[in-house]
Design an enzyme around this catalytic site. Sequence first.
Site, PDB file in Angstrom:
ATOM      1  N   ASN A  94       0.827  -1.217   0.000  1.00  0.00           N
ATOM      2  CA  ASN A  94       0.000   0.000   0.000  1.00  0.00           C
ATOM      3  C   ASN A  94       0.860   1.264   0.000  1.00  0.00           C
ATOM      4  OD1 ASN A  94      -2.936  -0.379  -0.159  1.00  0.00           O
ATOM      5  ND2 ASN A  94      -2.628  -1.719   1.599  1.00  0.00           N
ATOM      6  N   HIS A 131      -8.215  -0.993   5.756  1.00  0.00           N
ATOM      7  CA  HIS A 131      -8.631  -2.271   6.341  1.00  0.00           C
ATOM      8  C   HIS A 131      -9.331  -3.104   5.271  1.00  0.00           C
ATOM      9  CE1 HIS A 131      -9.773  -5.054   9.496  1.00  0.00           C
ATOM     10  NE2 HIS A 131     -10.974  -5.101   8.952  1.00  0.00           N
ATOM     11  N   ASP A 133      -9.039   5.992  15.393  1.00  0.00           N
ATOM     12  CA  ASP A 133      -9.366   6.466  16.742  1.00  0.00           C
ATOM     13  C   ASP A 133      -8.844   5.408  17.725  1.00  0.00           C
ATOM     14  OD1 ASP A 133     -11.172   4.374  16.687  1.00  0.00           O
ATOM     15  OD2 ASP A 133     -12.971   5.643  16.629  1.00  0.00           O
TER      16      ASP A 133
END
Length: 199
Positions: A20, A117, A149
């Site tokens: 990525n 994800h 978070d």
Amino acid sequence: MSNGDGKIKLGVLGSGSGSNMQAILDAIQDGSLDAEIVLVLSDNPDAYILERAQKAGIPAEVIDCGGYKTRFPDESQAAVAEKLKAAGVEIVCLAGFMRLVKQPMLDVFPNRILNIHPSLLPAYPGLMAWKQAVDDGARESGCTVHYVDAGMDTGPIILQARVPVIPNDTADTLHARIQEQEHTLYPEAVRKVAASLES
């Protein structure tokens, strides 16, 4: 915002091959993402992401997690946040980073840490999401870029891409197709977040 050259400065944290990060780098090199990766950090000294960074001439370092296998101790996070800040990082991209980021980093980079994800969150958080989807008989999976978070894969969603689960899919075949989508989605999400910071 970005030191006058218009490029948003990115820091990347990864634990594995860094595909990525490579996708973000490719988008920068082909001109579709106006950004610069200024620092790559990994908790795994053998991770290929470090080699990718070095080949691209990007500073790369190993994170000291104090000998913990899975935990990301507060003092390590504080040290990482300090390094990222010193490098001028504006957005932190988690790319296959296998430790939970908590307050020390969230406080320094509020709403500026992104994660990708391999599921359509909130479905299948946690590890091996593609295997969870196949085992569950899901008809659809995909990938999500979200803000980080304090929870596991619970932050606000930025972008998602859908990937159908096809008959005879294995965990591996589904994962490969999800990764193809990830490599398009992540640079797009970084572009979107960078634009929101500049405005």
